[in-house]
Design a protein around this motif. Structure first.
Motif, mmCIF file in Angstrom:
data_model
loop_
_atom_site.group_PDB
_atom_site.id
_atom_site.type_symbol
_atom_site.label_atom_id
_atom_site.label_comp_id
_atom_site.label_asym_id
_atom_site.label_seq_id
_atom_site.Cartn_x
_atom_site.Cartn_y
_atom_site.Cartn_z
ATOM 1 N N ASN A 27 0.737 -1.402 0.024
ATOM 2 C CA ASN A 27 -0.063 0.003 0.142
ATOM 3 C C ASN A 27 0.758 1.146 0.169
ATOM 4 O O ASN A 27 1.493 1.631 0.969
ATOM 5 N N PRO A 28 0.810 1.702 -1.102
ATOM 6 C CA PRO A 28 1.932 3.042 -1.278
ATOM 7 C C PRO A 28 1.603 4.029 -0.388
ATOM 8 O O PRO A 28 2.655 5.008 0.358
ATOM 9 N N THR A 29 0.399 4.378 -0.225
ATOM 10 C CA THR A 29 0.154 5.521 1.032
ATOM 11 C C THR A 29 0.519 5.127 2.256
ATOM 12 O O THR A 29 1.098 6.070 2.987
ATOM 13 N N TYR A 30 0.245 3.985 2.609
ATOM 14 C CA TYR A 30 0.721 3.516 3.895
ATOM 15 C C TYR A 30 2.287 3.758 3.850
ATOM 16 O O TYR A 30 2.755 4.169 5.288
ATOM 17 N N GLN A 31 2.991 3.115 3.181
ATOM 18 C CA GLN A 31 4.378 3.119 3.133
ATOM 19 C C GLN A 31 4.882 4.640 3.090
ATOM 20 O O GLN A 31 5.990 5.076 3.920
ATOM 21 N N ALA A 32 4.254 5.372 2.550
ATOM 22 C CA ALA A 32 4.592 6.789 2.343
ATOM 23 C C ALA A 32 4.465 7.451 3.557
ATOM 24 O O ALA A 32 5.355 8.386 4.269
ATOM 25 N N GLU A 33 3.287 7.382 4.197
ATOM 26 C CA GLU A 33 2.810 8.485 5.220
ATOM 27 C C GLU A 33 3.218 7.820 6.668
ATOM 28 O O GLU A 33 3.406 8.470 7.593
ATOM 29 N N VAL A 68 -2.182 13.937 8.601
ATOM 30 C CA VAL A 68 -2.307 13.793 7.129
ATOM 31 C C VAL A 68 -3.886 14.582 6.746
ATOM 32 O O VAL A 68 -4.505 14.669 7.748
ATOM 33 N N THR A 72 -6.785 11.146 3.039
ATOM 34 C CA THR A 72 -5.578 10.361 3.342
ATOM 35 C C THR A 72 -5.811 9.389 4.439
ATOM 36 O O THR A 72 -5.665 8.260 4.755
ATOM 37 N N LYS A 73 -6.414 10.168 5.678
ATOM 38 C CA LYS A 73 -6.610 9.608 6.812
ATOM 39 C C LYS A 73 -7.815 8.444 6.734
ATOM 40 O O LYS A 73 -7.516 7.427 7.413
ATOM 41 N N GLU A 75 -8.292 6.729 4.102
ATOM 42 C CA GLU A 75 -7.661 5.773 3.373
ATOM 43 C C GLU A 75 -6.907 4.849 4.286
ATOM 44 O O GLU A 75 -6.808 3.497 4.145
ATOM 45 N N LEU A 76 -6.265 5.462 5.199
ATOM 46 C CA LEU A 76 -5.186 4.604 6.143
ATOM 47 C C LEU A 76 -6.128 3.900 6.960
ATOM 48 O O LEU A 76 -5.613 2.783 7.375
#
Ligand code: HEC
Ligand code: HEC
Length: 128
Positions: A27-33, A68, A72-73, A75-76
C-alpha cells in the motif's frame, strides 16, 4: 522419535524469526505516510480499535506531528482496520506494539535498546 522428524523440529526456531513476523500488505500511501519516520509497522500487530486510537490523534503522535489530510486519513484507517489483528493491545490513547503482552514475552530474551526499531533485528521489516 525418528531422526527425520527430530531434524525438522530442530530447524523450526531458526526459521521462525523471519517467518512469523507478518508482512505489510502492499500500500503506497501507508508506506509513504507511516513508513517515513519508522518502519511501516505490520497492521496485523495491533487490533482495529488500537489503530483507531492511533489514527484519532495523529497531530500528537508519540510526541511528533504525523497528521495527514482527511481523505488520506480515511484511506489509512480503512487499510489498517482491514488488515488489523486480533491480539489484545495495551489500554490508553497511544497503544504501542512494543507494550503488547505477546511482544514483551516474545522479546524477553532480546537485548532491546530501541524496541520500536524493528528493522534492527527483523530484516523482513527493512525498507518497507
Ligand atoms: C513525523 C514522524 C512520524 C510519522 C509520519 C509517523 N510516526 Fe508513528 N511514531 C513516531 C515516533 C517518534 C514514535 C515513537 C517511537 C519510539 O518510541 O521509538 C512512533 C511510534 C509509533 C507506533 C508505536 C511503536 C511501538 O513502540 O510499538 C505506532 C504503532 C505508529 N507509530 C504508527 C504510525 C502510523 C500508523 C503512522 C501513519 C499514520 C505513523 N506512525 C506515522 C513518528 C512518526
Ligand atoms: C533487539 C532485536 C529485536 C527488535 C528491536 C525487535 N525484535 Fe522482534 N524478535 C526478536 C527476536 C530475537 C525474536 C525471537 C524470539 C524467540 O524466538 O525467542 C523476535 C520475535 C518477534 C516476533 C514473533 C516471531 C516469532 O518467532 O514467533 C514478532 C511478530 C516480532 N518479533 C515483531 C517485532 C516488531 C514488530 C518489532 C518492532 C516494533 C520488533 N519485533 C523488534 C528481536 C527483535
Amino acid at each position: 522419535m525418528r531422526p527425520v522428524l527430530l531434524g525438522v523440529l530442530l530447524a523450526l526456531p531458526a526459521l521462525s524469526l523471519a517467518h512469523d513476523v507478518p508482512r505489510v500488505p502492499p500500500n503506497p500511501t501507508y508506506q509513504a505516510e507511516c513508513g517515513s519516520c519508522h518502519v511501516a509497522y505490520p497492521p496485523r500487530l495491533l487490533p482495529a480499535q488500537a489503530w483507531d486510537r492511533i489514527m484519532a490523534r495523529l497531530e500528537r503522535h508519540f510526541g511528533s506531528d504525523a497528521s495527514v489530510d482527511e481523505p488520506t486519513k480515511r484511506e489509512l484507517s480503512a487499510f489498517l482496520s482491514r488488515n488489523a489483528g486480533r491480539r489484545a493491545a495495551p489500554a490508553g490513547e497511544e497503544p504501542r506494539i512494543t507494550q503488547t503482552a505477546w511482544f514483551v514475552k516474545e522479546h524477553r530474551r532480546a537485548n532491546m535498546r530501541n524496541p520500536a526499531d524493528c528493522a534492527a533485528c527483523h530484516s523482513t521489516l527493512k525498507g518497507q
